[in-house]
Scaffold this motif. Structure first.
Motif, PDB file in Angstrom:
ATOM      1  N   MET A   1      28.776  12.143   8.101  1.00  0.00           N
ATOM      2  CA  MET A   1      27.436  12.702   8.159  1.00  0.00           C
ATOM      3  C   MET A   1      27.432  13.926   9.053  1.00  0.00           C
ATOM      4  N   GLY A   2      28.192  13.841  10.152  1.00  0.00           N
ATOM      5  CA  GLY A   2      28.259  14.967  11.069  1.00  0.00           C
ATOM      6  C   GLY A   2      28.948  16.159  10.424  1.00  0.00           C
TER       7      GLY A   2
ATOM      8  N   ILE B   1      30.158  17.836  17.714  1.00  0.00           N
ATOM      9  CA  ILE B   1      30.889  17.177  18.816  1.00  0.00           C
ATOM     10  C   ILE B   1      31.371  15.817  18.321  1.00  0.00           C
ATOM     11  N   ASP B   2      32.631  15.516  18.511  1.00  0.00           N
ATOM     12  CA  ASP B   2      33.141  14.190  18.113  1.00  0.00           C
ATOM     13  C   ASP B   2      34.096  13.670  19.179  1.00  0.00           C
ATOM     14  N   ARG B   3      33.927  12.404  19.523  1.00  0.00           N
ATOM     15  CA  ARG B   3      34.787  11.797  20.553  1.00  0.00           C
ATOM     16  C   ARG B   3      36.229  11.668  20.065  1.00  0.00           C
ATOM     17  N   HIS B   4      36.410  11.645  18.755  1.00  0.00           N
ATOM     18  CA  HIS B   4      37.760  11.600  18.188  1.00  0.00           C
ATOM     19  C   HIS B   4      38.042  12.934  17.485  1.00  0.00           C
TER      20      HIS B   4
ATOM     21  N   PRO C   1      39.136  14.114  10.389  1.00  0.00           N
ATOM     22  CA  PRO C   1      38.975  12.722   9.993  1.00  0.00           C
ATOM     23  C   PRO C   1      39.895  11.808  10.800  1.00  0.00           C
ATOM     24  N   HIS C   2      39.372  10.651  11.202  1.00  0.00           N
ATOM     25  CA  HIS C   2      40.147   9.705  12.016  1.00  0.00           C
ATOM     26  C   HIS C   2      39.901   8.283  11.523  1.00  0.00           C
ATOM     27  N   THR C   3      40.570   7.333  12.141  1.00  0.00           N
ATOM     28  CA  THR C   3      40.521   5.947  11.625  1.00  0.00           C
ATOM     29  C   THR C   3      39.745   5.011  12.552  1.00  0.00           C
TER      30      THR C   3
ATOM     31  N   GLY D   1      36.223   4.992  12.963  1.00  0.00           N
ATOM     32  CA  GLY D   1      34.811   4.770  12.625  1.00  0.00           C
ATOM     33  C   GLY D   1      34.637   4.117  11.269  1.00  0.00           C
ATOM     34  N   SER D   2      33.840   4.779  10.400  1.00  0.00           N
ATOM     35  CA  SER D   2      33.476   4.191   9.104  1.00  0.00           C
ATOM     36  C   SER D   2      33.941   5.025   7.923  1.00  0.00           C
ATOM     37  N   SER D   3      34.684   6.096   8.160  1.00  0.00           N
ATOM     38  CA  SER D   3      34.908   7.065   7.080  1.00  0.00           C
ATOM     39  C   SER D   3      36.382   7.264   6.731  1.00  0.00           C
ATOM     40  N   HIS D   4      37.175   6.194   6.787  1.00  0.00           N
ATOM     41  CA  HIS D   4      38.590   6.338   6.418  1.00  0.00           C
ATOM     42  C   HIS D   4      38.979   5.252   5.411  1.00  0.00           C
TER      43      HIS D   4
ATOM     44  N   THR E   1      39.460   6.147  -0.114  1.00  0.00           N
ATOM     45  CA  THR E   1      38.529   6.213  -1.252  1.00  0.00           C
ATOM     46  C   THR E   1      37.181   5.586  -0.912  1.00  0.00           C
ATOM     47  N   ARG E   2      36.113   6.114  -1.521  1.00  0.00           N
ATOM     48  CA  ARG E   2      34.772   5.539  -1.423  1.00  0.00           C
ATOM     49  C   ARG E   2      34.135   5.587  -2.808  1.00  0.00           C
ATOM     50  N   ILE E   3      33.495   4.510  -3.190  1.00  0.00           N
ATOM     51  CA  ILE E   3      32.839   4.455  -4.497  1.00  0.00           C
ATOM     52  C   ILE E   3      31.652   5.404  -4.526  1.00  0.00           C
ATOM     53  N   THR E   4      31.483   6.070  -5.663  1.00  0.00           N
ATOM     54  CA  THR E   4      30.236   6.793  -5.894  1.00  0.00           C
ATOM     55  C   THR E   4      29.774   6.534  -7.323  1.00  0.00           C
TER      56      THR E   4
ATOM     57  N   THR F   1      33.308  13.411  24.289  1.00  0.00           N
ATOM     58  CA  THR F   1      32.319  12.343  24.109  1.00  0.00           C
ATOM     59  C   THR F   1      30.962  12.736  24.678  1.00  0.00           C
ATOM     60  N   VAL F   2      29.931  12.560  23.868  1.00  0.00           N
ATOM     61  CA  VAL F   2      28.558  12.765  24.354  1.00  0.00           C
ATOM     62  C   VAL F   2      28.210  11.597  25.261  1.00  0.00           C
ATOM     63  N   THR F   3      27.768  11.903  26.476  1.00  0.00           N
ATOM     64  CA  THR F   3      27.446  10.825  27.428  1.00  0.00           C
ATOM     65  C   THR F   3      25.956  10.727  27.723  1.00  0.00           C
TER      66      THR F   3
ATOM     67  N   VAL G   1      41.464  -1.443   8.887  1.00  0.00           N
ATOM     68  CA  VAL G   1      40.191  -1.998   9.360  1.00  0.00           C
ATOM     69  C   VAL G   1      39.220  -0.832   9.508  1.00  0.00           C
ATOM     70  N   CYS G   2      38.004  -1.057   9.055  1.00  0.00           N
ATOM     71  CA  CYS G   2      36.960  -0.032   9.081  1.00  0.00           C
ATOM     72  C   CYS G   2      35.685  -0.808   9.400  1.00  0.00           C
ATOM     73  N   ALA G   3      34.644  -0.190   9.906  1.00  0.00           N
ATOM     74  CA  ALA G   3      33.466  -0.991  10.261  1.00  0.00           C
ATOM     75  C   ALA G   3      32.178  -0.392   9.726  1.00  0.00           C
TER      76      ALA G   3
ATOM     77  N   PHE H   1      28.711   6.729   2.212  1.00  0.00           N
ATOM     78  CA  PHE H   1      29.535   7.930   2.043  1.00  0.00           C
ATOM     79  C   PHE H   1      29.134   8.754   0.824  1.00  0.00           C
ATOM     80  N   LYS H   2      28.841   8.062  -0.273  1.00  0.00           N
ATOM     81  CA  LYS H   2      28.499   8.772  -1.513  1.00  0.00           C
ATOM     82  C   LYS H   2      27.314   9.706  -1.316  1.00  0.00           C
ATOM     83  N   HIS H   3      26.470   9.415  -0.319  1.00  0.00           N
ATOM     84  CA  HIS H   3      25.263  10.219  -0.084  1.00  0.00           C
ATOM     85  C   HIS H   3      25.472  11.297   0.975  1.00  0.00           C
TER      86      HIS H   3
HETATM   87  C1  LIG Z   1      35.346  -0.484   4.640  1.00  0.00           C
HETATM   88  C2  LIG Z   1      34.257   0.445   4.249  1.00  0.00           C
HETATM   89  C3  LIG Z   1      34.027   0.667   2.896  1.00  0.00           C
HETATM   90  C4  LIG Z   1      32.990   1.504   2.496  1.00  0.00           C
HETATM   91  N1  LIG Z   1      32.831   1.748   1.164  1.00  0.00           N
HETATM   92  C5  LIG Z   1      31.886   2.646   0.768  1.00  0.00           C
HETATM   93  C6  LIG Z   1      31.827   3.035  -0.590  1.00  0.00           C
HETATM   94  O1  LIG Z   1      32.612   2.574  -1.414  1.00  0.00           O
HETATM   95  N2  LIG Z   1      30.894   3.953  -0.933  1.00  0.00           N
HETATM   96  C7  LIG Z   1      30.034   4.499  -0.045  1.00  0.00           C
HETATM   97  O2  LIG Z   1      29.202   5.316  -0.435  1.00  0.00           O
HETATM   98  N3  LIG Z   1      30.096   4.153   1.263  1.00  0.00           N
HETATM   99  C8  LIG Z   1      30.994   3.254   1.687  1.00  0.00           C
HETATM  100  N4  LIG Z   1      31.101   2.912   3.005  1.00  0.00           N
HETATM  101  C9  LIG Z   1      30.129   3.460   3.957  1.00  0.00           C
HETATM  102  C10 LIG Z   1      30.470   4.863   4.394  1.00  0.00           C
HETATM  103  O3  LIG Z   1      31.843   5.027   4.550  1.00  0.00           O
HETATM  104  C11 LIG Z   1      29.689   5.139   5.674  1.00  0.00           C
HETATM  105  O4  LIG Z   1      28.310   5.016   5.354  1.00  0.00           O
HETATM  106  C12 LIG Z   1      29.934   6.519   6.225  1.00  0.00           C
HETATM  107  O5  LIG Z   1      31.304   6.799   6.264  1.00  0.00           O
HETATM  108  C13 LIG Z   1      29.292   6.594   7.609  1.00  0.00           C
HETATM  109  O6  LIG Z   1      29.501   7.868   8.148  1.00  0.00           O
HETATM  110  P1  LIG Z   1      28.997   8.191   9.606  1.00  0.00           P
HETATM  111  O7  LIG Z   1      29.137   9.651   9.767  1.00  0.00           O
HETATM  112  O8  LIG Z   1      27.660   7.571   9.820  1.00  0.00           O
HETATM  113  O9  LIG Z   1      29.989   7.399  10.579  1.00  0.00           O
HETATM  114  P2  LIG Z   1      31.447   7.821  11.122  1.00  0.00           P
HETATM  115  O10 LIG Z   1      32.235   8.479  10.070  1.00  0.00           O
HETATM  116  O11 LIG Z   1      32.031   6.621  11.777  1.00  0.00           O
HETATM  117  O12 LIG Z   1      31.124   8.946  12.175  1.00  0.00           O
HETATM  118  C14 LIG Z   1      30.572   8.720  13.426  1.00  0.00           C
HETATM  119  C15 LIG Z   1      31.250   9.712  14.333  1.00  0.00           C
HETATM  120  O13 LIG Z   1      30.585   9.765  15.577  1.00  0.00           O
HETATM  121  C16 LIG Z   1      31.559   9.980  16.557  1.00  0.00           C
HETATM  122  N5  LIG Z   1      30.959   9.557  17.831  1.00  0.00           N
HETATM  123  C17 LIG Z   1      30.422   8.358  18.111  1.00  0.00           C
HETATM  124  N6  LIG Z   1      29.932   8.332  19.362  1.00  0.00           N
HETATM  125  C18 LIG Z   1      30.148   9.552  19.876  1.00  0.00           C
HETATM  126  C19 LIG Z   1      29.870  10.139  21.130  1.00  0.00           C
HETATM  127  N7  LIG Z   1      29.251   9.472  22.110  1.00  0.00           N
HETATM  128  N8  LIG Z   1      30.255  11.426  21.346  1.00  0.00           N
HETATM  129  C20 LIG Z   1      30.877  12.140  20.352  1.00  0.00           C
HETATM  130  N9  LIG Z   1      31.165  11.612  19.159  1.00  0.00           N
HETATM  131  C21 LIG Z   1      30.806  10.344  18.909  1.00  0.00           C
HETATM  132  C22 LIG Z   1      32.732   9.123  16.111  1.00  0.00           C
HETATM  133  O14 LIG Z   1      33.944   9.517  16.699  1.00  0.00           O
HETATM  134  C23 LIG Z   1      32.695   9.324  14.620  1.00  0.00           C
HETATM  135  O15 LIG Z   1      33.565  10.361  14.195  1.00  0.00           O
HETATM  136  C24 LIG Z   1      32.138   2.095   3.457  1.00  0.00           C
HETATM  137  C25 LIG Z   1      32.372   1.883   4.816  1.00  0.00           C
HETATM  138  C26 LIG Z   1      33.429   1.077   5.211  1.00  0.00           C
HETATM  139  C27 LIG Z   1      33.660   0.853   6.670  1.00  0.00           C
END
Ligand SMILES: Cc1cc2nc3c(=O)[nH]c(=O)nc-3n(C[C@H](O)[C@H](O)[C@H](O)COP(=O)(O)OP(=O)(O)OC[C@H]3O[C@@H](n4cnc5c(N)ncnc54)[C@H](O)[C@@H]3O)c2cc1C
Length: 376
Positions: A1-2, A19-22, A25-27, A29-32, A35-38, A166-168, A309-311, A342-344
């Protein structure tokens, strides 16, 4: 999203910092996980259809600009097949997907058990009552590449990226926001917070109460020798029973990879980004095979060639939170996850940029407002 938001702001010639603490792309958070379904018919709800349509347009724009392949229209099969399936069950994901496709005129086919068996013989034991939805324009996007491309293009258009920072603390007044990191202090007119798993910890109430983090596992199972899956397997979502843990999803077996990625989702044990166990054990690999793969998918062995592992960051109703922060001025908080964001993301980045520039987005995002959780 960022990444999507920074890209869209830079494209609109806005002075922007990401700004990103990592180091995305990294492993962590939620975006690794490759592949992601759309899909255009988003069974999670009609409010998502215009968003994903915009994303599909933007993935193609990004491909043209970068020369990278991001979005593969492999075809998407949503399938319900089990003995307890009730064809009148309005909560069934396949039926909801079919209903939305009909309402929105999305190209699709509805398949009965015989057609599913004939076209997709990799699904073993298809029940006579089974129903399938096939969307030829659906498929998958490649999250790491999407992030990398958007950040690269953003930098080329003047964005500043602070990685490993890291944003504090965040504060605001009528003039703007002040963002403190472990390395500097920045002032801005507007702030979009898309902190994923970390949002509750960074923002406190009410987000720490509303957002729960759930560990998920991804598995790549080795194909059987001679399996006829490459070029013949769609992206899929397969409901094989009622209740949690009875749905899995997977991706095409891609040429040269020799494996098929498959996963399921769990919502019973929550974690935190700090305590998340980021390894998958051999017992968990075995359990996945026995519960989700064995007897359900032909052409796949029990051998896991890769796992991850992803969350998910999940809200109480499993829909997104996109709203202005209740007390911080000029601050948009976005948690478009709950496992399906992710698809959005490309379209939401565009919408968040519009919010920064003119205070509102063309997409109607009102259903993701915080007010729906008032009193919770
Ligand atoms: C296993 C799995 C399968 C999925 N499958 C699908 C799918 O098939 N289709 C689909 O559409 N979606 C899917 N999703 C959901 C989708 O991947 C997530 O909705 C999306 O990736 C979320 O993006 P995000 O930017 O919110 O989070 P993230 O990508 O995790 O980004 C958050 C970022 O914030 C940074 N951050 C956090 N705190 C701080 C701080 N204090 N200072 C600086 N930086 C900070 C982190 O380092 C990170 O990079 C799946 C998710 C997972 C985990």
């Amino acid at each position: 999203m960022g990444a999507a938001t920074v890209y869209q702001l830079a494209k609109a010639s806005v002075k922007v910092a990401g700004i990103d603490r990592h180091h995305p792309p990294h492993t962590f958070g939620s975006s690794h996980g490759d592949t992601r379904i759309t899909r255009l018919s988003v069974g999670e709800g009609a409010q998502y259809v215009p968003i994903v349509r915009n994303s599909h347009r933007i993935w193609r724009e990004l491909e043209a600009l970068s020369g990278e392949s991001l979005f593969e229209q492999s075809g998407l099969l949503v399938l319900t097949s089990h003995d307890d399936f009730d064809p009148g069950d309005e909560t069934d994901f396949t039926l909801r997907t079919i209903g939305l496709a009909q309402t929105y005129g999305i190209e699709h086919e509805v398949l009965d058990a015989a057609q599913i068996r004939q076209r997709f013989p990799q699904f073993a034991q298809v029940a006579d009552s089974a129903i399938g939805y096939y969307e030829p324009g659906g498929g998958f996007v490649q999250p790491e590449r999407c992030i990398e491309v958007q950040l690269r293009l953003a930098e080329q258009q003047g964005a500043t990226l602070y990685k490993g920072e890291t944003v504090t603390h965040i504060s605001s007044d009528e003039h703007g926001v002040t963002v403190t990191t472990d390395q500097r202090t920045l002032q801005a007119d507007k702030l979009v917070v898309s902190a994923g798993n970390w949002a509750g910890g960074l923002l406190g109430a009410p987000f720490d109460r509303l957002l729960k983090v759930y560990r998920q596992q991804l598995f790549w199972f080795e194909l059987e020798p001679g399996a006829q899956l490459v070029g013949a397997s769609p992206t899929f979502i397969f409901t094989h029973g009622l209740g949690e843990g009875q749905t899995n999803y997977g991706f095409p077996a891609l040429p040269g990879e020799g494996s098929l990625k498959i996963a399921t989702a769990q919502y019973h044990t929550s974690s935190t980004p700090e305590t998340l166990d980021r390894t998958v054990s051999p017992a968990q690999e075995r359990e996945m095979y026995e519960q989700q793969v064995q007897g359900r998918l032909c052409g796949v062995t029990a051998k896991v060639v890769k796992s991850a592992v992803c969350a998910y960051t999940v809200t109480p109703d499993h829909h997104f939170i996109i709203d202005q922060h209740p007390t911080l001025q000029h601050t948009l908080v976005v948690s478009p996850c709950s496992g399906h964001g992710f698809k959005h993301s490309a379209a939401l980045g565009e919408a968040f940029a519009q919010w920064c520039i003119r205070g509102a987005s063309e997409l109607d995002l009102s259903s993701f407002s915080l007010t729906r959780f008032e009193g919770q």
